[in-house]
Design a protein around this motif. Structure first.
Motif, mmCIF file in Angstrom:
data_model
loop_
_atom_site.group_PDB
_atom_site.id
_atom_site.type_symbol
_atom_site.label_atom_id
_atom_site.label_comp_id
_atom_site.label_asym_id
_atom_site.label_seq_id
_atom_site.Cartn_x
_atom_site.Cartn_y
_atom_site.Cartn_z
ATOM 1 N N GLN A 1 2.314 6.582 -6.884
ATOM 2 C CA GLN A 1 1.321 7.574 -7.314
ATOM 3 C C GLN A 1 1.894 8.979 -7.185
ATOM 4 O O GLN A 1 1.792 9.798 -8.106
ATOM 5 N N ALA B 1 -2.845 3.426 -11.182
ATOM 6 C CA ALA B 1 -3.617 2.348 -10.563
ATOM 7 C C ALA B 1 -3.776 1.145 -11.478
ATOM 8 O O ALA B 1 -3.904 0.018 -11.030
ATOM 9 N N GLN C 1 -3.614 9.822 -11.891
ATOM 10 C CA GLN C 1 -3.492 8.738 -10.906
ATOM 11 C C GLN C 1 -4.188 7.468 -11.404
ATOM 12 O O GLN C 1 -3.782 6.364 -11.066
ATOM 13 N N HIS D 1 -7.587 7.776 -4.014
ATOM 14 C CA HIS D 1 -7.409 6.333 -4.212
ATOM 15 C C HIS D 1 -8.436 5.539 -3.393
ATOM 16 O O HIS D 1 -9.056 4.592 -3.896
ATOM 17 N N SER E 1 -11.614 5.599 -5.132
ATOM 18 C CA SER E 1 -11.655 4.724 -6.318
ATOM 19 C C SER E 1 -11.962 3.278 -5.917
ATOM 20 O O SER E 1 -12.618 2.549 -6.654
ATOM 21 N N LYS F 1 0.835 -1.211 0.000
ATOM 22 C CA LYS F 1 0.000 0.000 0.000
ATOM 23 C C LYS F 1 0.863 1.252 0.000
ATOM 24 O O LYS F 1 0.572 2.229 -0.686
ATOM 25 N N PRO G 1 -4.027 12.480 -2.911
ATOM 26 C CA PRO G 1 -4.063 11.252 -3.716
ATOM 27 C C PRO G 1 -4.526 10.026 -2.914
ATOM 28 O O PRO G 1 -5.177 9.139 -3.473
ATOM 29 N N LEU H 1 2.441 1.703 -3.423
ATOM 30 C CA LEU H 1 1.521 2.293 -4.397
ATOM 31 C C LEU H 1 1.398 3.796 -4.163
ATOM 32 O O LEU H 1 1.438 4.587 -5.109
ATOM 33 N N HIS H 2 1.268 4.197 -2.900
ATOM 34 C CA HIS H 2 1.196 5.632 -2.578
ATOM 35 C C HIS H 2 2.412 6.367 -3.133
ATOM 36 O O HIS H 2 2.295 7.412 -3.774
ATOM 37 N N TYR I 1 -11.692 4.455 -11.016
ATOM 38 C CA TYR I 1 -11.479 5.852 -11.416
ATOM 39 C C TYR I 1 -12.401 6.269 -12.558
ATOM 40 O O TYR I 1 -12.571 7.454 -12.822
#
Ligand SMILES: [Fe+2]
Length: 204
Positions: free
Chosen positions: A47, A202, A198, A140, A143, A40, A136, A43-44, A150
């Motif tokens: 992004q 993803a 973004q 996220h 989403s 996680k 973000p 991914l942050h 998204y």
């Protein structure tokens, strides 16, 4: 995402003689992958890295080298958060100083949460990294609860989630408002910049 006192106690980072020095993409990814294990958080960081590159290219009109400097700041800004949260972001700063990286990048990382680290965002890179650190995450999270992800996400929906304090409650609304003010960006514009860009991260 930062809960404890992490004041850095200094406001000067790196050596001006290292201006323009960066990590290669290969070395940066090696550091990223060996320090950051939480998917996680990865991914942050990816992004934020993508958003920083896009902003550098589209809004600052920087060349490839400039875009990579911005992307690198995003890619590594939370590198020590996973394994050394009590040393965040001292450890990554010291690592980049030791590797003689451009002070501009180190400073941006040091100021990405000035309420926690005590370093005021000054440059455009500082301000955008700060601005891209919280919003973000909320977008996220939004989403993930939408059937289409998204797809079809709009400004109105994001603003509604922002107003719900219990939604993605760890995302600091205070930091978001402060970052927009410092960067002189309208919140609506920032949201609309983030959504489509973004979405591409993803999908990877
Ligand atoms: Fe972050």
């Amino acid at each position: 995402m930062h809960t404890m006192s992490l004041q850095l106690g200094r406001t000067v980072f790196g050596d001006p003689a290292n201006k323009g020095r960066v990590l290669s993409r290969e070395d940066a990814l090696e550091l990223f992958n060996s320090w950051v294990l939480n998917p996680k958080l990865k991914l942050h960081m990816l992004q934020v890295a993508a958003l920083m590159r896009s902003w550098a290219a589209e809004k600052e009109q920087l060349d490839e080298a400039g875009q990579w400097r911005w992307e690198l700041a995003g890619l590594l800004h939370d590198a020590d958060w996973d394994q050394w949260p009590d040393l965040h972001c001292k450890k990554i700063i010291e690592e980049l100083e030791q590797r003689q990286i451009d002070p501009e990048i180190i400073r941006a990382i040091a100021s990405h949460g000035h309420l926690h680290f005590g370093v005021i965002p000054e440059t455009q890179m500082d301000k955008l990294l700060y601005a891209f650190d919280e919003l973000p995450g909320l977008i996220h999270a939004y989403s993930l609860m939408r059937p289409g992800g998204y797809e079809g996400m709009d400004l109105k929906g994001v603003k509604k989630r922002l107003k719900e304090k219990s939604f993605a409650a760890n995302v600091s609304r205070e930091d978001i408002a402060d970052a927009c003010e410092r960067a002189a960006i309208q919140l609506d514009d920032l949201i609309q910049f983030i959504i489509p860009r973004q979405a591409l991260v993803a999908e990877k």
